[in-house]
Design a protein around this motif. Structure first.
Motif, PDB file in Angstrom:
ATOM      1  N   UNK A 144      45.618  43.773  43.371  1.00  0.00           N
ATOM      2  CA  UNK A 144      44.369  43.247  42.845  1.00  0.00           C
ATOM      3  C   UNK A 144      42.958  43.412  43.987  1.00  0.00           C
ATOM      4  N   UNK A 145      43.325  43.104  44.936  1.00  0.00           N
ATOM      5  CA  UNK A 145      42.475  43.372  45.860  1.00  0.00           C
ATOM      6  C   UNK A 145      42.104  44.809  46.163  1.00  0.00           C
ATOM      7  N   UNK A 146      43.109  45.654  46.376  1.00  0.00           N
ATOM      8  CA  UNK A 146      42.695  47.225  46.264  1.00  0.00           C
ATOM      9  C   UNK A 146      42.141  47.694  45.026  1.00  0.00           C
ATOM     10  N   UNK A 147      42.570  47.216  43.864  1.00  0.00           N
ATOM     11  CA  UNK A 147      41.605  47.508  42.760  1.00  0.00           C
ATOM     12  C   UNK A 147      40.144  46.969  42.790  1.00  0.00           C
ATOM     13  N   UNK A 148      39.870  45.763  43.313  1.00  0.00           N
ATOM     14  CA  UNK A 148      38.620  45.071  43.426  1.00  0.00           C
ATOM     15  C   UNK A 148      37.762  46.183  44.330  1.00  0.00           C
ATOM     16  N   UNK A 149      38.401  46.787  45.485  1.00  0.00           N
ATOM     17  CA  UNK A 149      37.532  47.377  46.334  1.00  0.00           C
ATOM     18  C   UNK A 149      37.209  48.881  45.755  1.00  0.00           C
ATOM     19  N   UNK A 150      38.191  49.309  45.002  1.00  0.00           N
ATOM     20  CA  UNK A 150      37.967  50.834  44.004  1.00  0.00           C
ATOM     21  C   UNK A 150      37.050  50.523  43.112  1.00  0.00           C
ATOM     22  N   UNK A 151      36.861  49.243  42.429  1.00  0.00           N
ATOM     23  CA  UNK A 151      36.052  48.922  41.215  1.00  0.00           C
ATOM     24  C   UNK A 151      35.512  47.759  41.184  1.00  0.00           C
ATOM     25  N   UNK A 152      34.667  47.439  42.136  1.00  0.00           N
ATOM     26  CA  UNK A 152      34.147  45.929  42.158  1.00  0.00           C
ATOM     27  C   UNK A 152      33.357  45.480  41.006  1.00  0.00           C
ATOM     28  N   UNK A 153      32.856  46.271  40.228  1.00  0.00           N
ATOM     29  CA  UNK A 153      32.231  45.762  38.901  1.00  0.00           C
ATOM     30  C   UNK A 153      33.066  45.294  37.838  1.00  0.00           C
ATOM     31  N   UNK A 154      34.337  45.930  37.909  1.00  0.00           N
ATOM     32  CA  UNK A 154      35.214  45.831  36.835  1.00  0.00           C
ATOM     33  C   UNK A 154      36.372  44.855  37.015  1.00  0.00           C
ATOM     34  N   UNK A 155      36.857  44.555  38.554  1.00  0.00           N
ATOM     35  CA  UNK A 155      37.953  43.924  38.767  1.00  0.00           C
ATOM     36  C   UNK A 155      37.325  42.463  39.160  1.00  0.00           C
ATOM     37  N   UNK A 156      37.890  41.431  38.734  1.00  0.00           N
ATOM     38  CA  UNK A 156      37.362  39.947  39.265  1.00  0.00           C
ATOM     39  C   UNK A 156      38.111  39.482  40.714  1.00  0.00           C
ATOM     40  N   UNK A 157      36.975  38.910  41.440  1.00  0.00           N
ATOM     41  CA  UNK A 157      37.695  38.399  42.446  1.00  0.00           C
ATOM     42  C   UNK A 157      38.287  37.168  42.517  1.00  0.00           C
ATOM     43  N   UNK A 158      39.631  37.047  42.507  1.00  0.00           N
ATOM     44  CA  UNK A 158      40.375  35.907  42.256  1.00  0.00           C
ATOM     45  C   UNK A 158      40.141  34.588  43.257  1.00  0.00           C
ATOM     46  N   UNK A 159      39.967  34.904  44.496  1.00  0.00           N
ATOM     47  CA  UNK A 159      39.697  34.008  45.596  1.00  0.00           C
ATOM     48  C   UNK A 159      38.643  33.312  45.042  1.00  0.00           C
ATOM     49  N   UNK A 160      37.633  33.593  44.230  1.00  0.00           N
ATOM     50  CA  UNK A 160      36.593  32.681  43.785  1.00  0.00           C
ATOM     51  C   UNK A 160      36.582  32.379  42.156  1.00  0.00           C
ATOM     52  N   UNK A 161      37.843  32.515  41.719  1.00  0.00           N
ATOM     53  CA  UNK A 161      38.029  32.509  40.404  1.00  0.00           C
ATOM     54  C   UNK A 161      37.223  33.095  39.530  1.00  0.00           C
TER      55      UNK A 161
END
Length: 167
Positions: A144-161
């Motif tokens: 999930x973190x790697x996806x967030x790095x690749x697509x920051x606008x589309x993937x949620x940051x689970x650490x901040x819910x």
């Protein structure tokens, strides 16, 4: 003491932030855990402080958050890549804590170090390196973190819910 004051007090002694033995608190297994981890220390407090900054001294909060970012960026990488207390979690936190105009420079340097490490050695789960599927210490969270790095606008940051985007 109000929550904001407590968070500010927790982060006051920036000199203690780091990966030295004196800056490590015991983790769930009794080993020393970095205070530069979402689950054990300063970055999680800085994230909460920034979220609550509407009620505090913005300059002081910004200076504290900057010190945490600098400490993460200048410290050696963690042994784990998990989002709970590893490199990918710290990278997500740095990206979340930074203002947009600063994010590109600092987080891209940290991102390069983390991705280079993963490319060379593979991902290392957070529970003593044993491969698990879990979110916080395992492959699911790292993916999930790697996806967030690749697509920051589309993937949620689970650490901040962060909620998932509608798109």
């Amino acid at each position: 003491m109000a929550g904001l004051e407590l968070a500010e007090r927790e982060l006051t002694d920036i000199g203690r932030i780091g990966r030295s033995s004196s800056a490590r608190a015991p983790d769930h297994a009794g080993a020393a855990a970095s205070q530069l981890a979402w689950c054990h220390g300063k970055p999680g407090v800085a994230l909460a402080l920034k979220a609550a900054s509407k009620g505090g001294d913005k300059r002081k909060i910004d200076a504290t958050v900057s010190a945490v970012i600098s400490a993460i960026n200048s410290s050696p990488l963690e042994r784990s890549d998990c989002i709970c207390h590893g490199n990918l979690g710290n990278l997500l936190l740095v990206r979340e804590l930074m203002d947009d105009e600063l994010r590109a420079g600092i987080s891209s340097g940290l991102e390069r170090k983390v991705v280079r490490r993963i490319s060379r050695h593979g991902v290392v789960c957070g529970n003593f390196g044993l491969e698990t599927a879990g979110l916080m210490e395992g492959l699911a969270g790292m993916g999930l973190a790697l996806l967030k790095l690749a697509e920051p606008a589309r993937i949620p940051n689970v650490l901040i819910l962060e909620p998932a985007s509608a798109g």
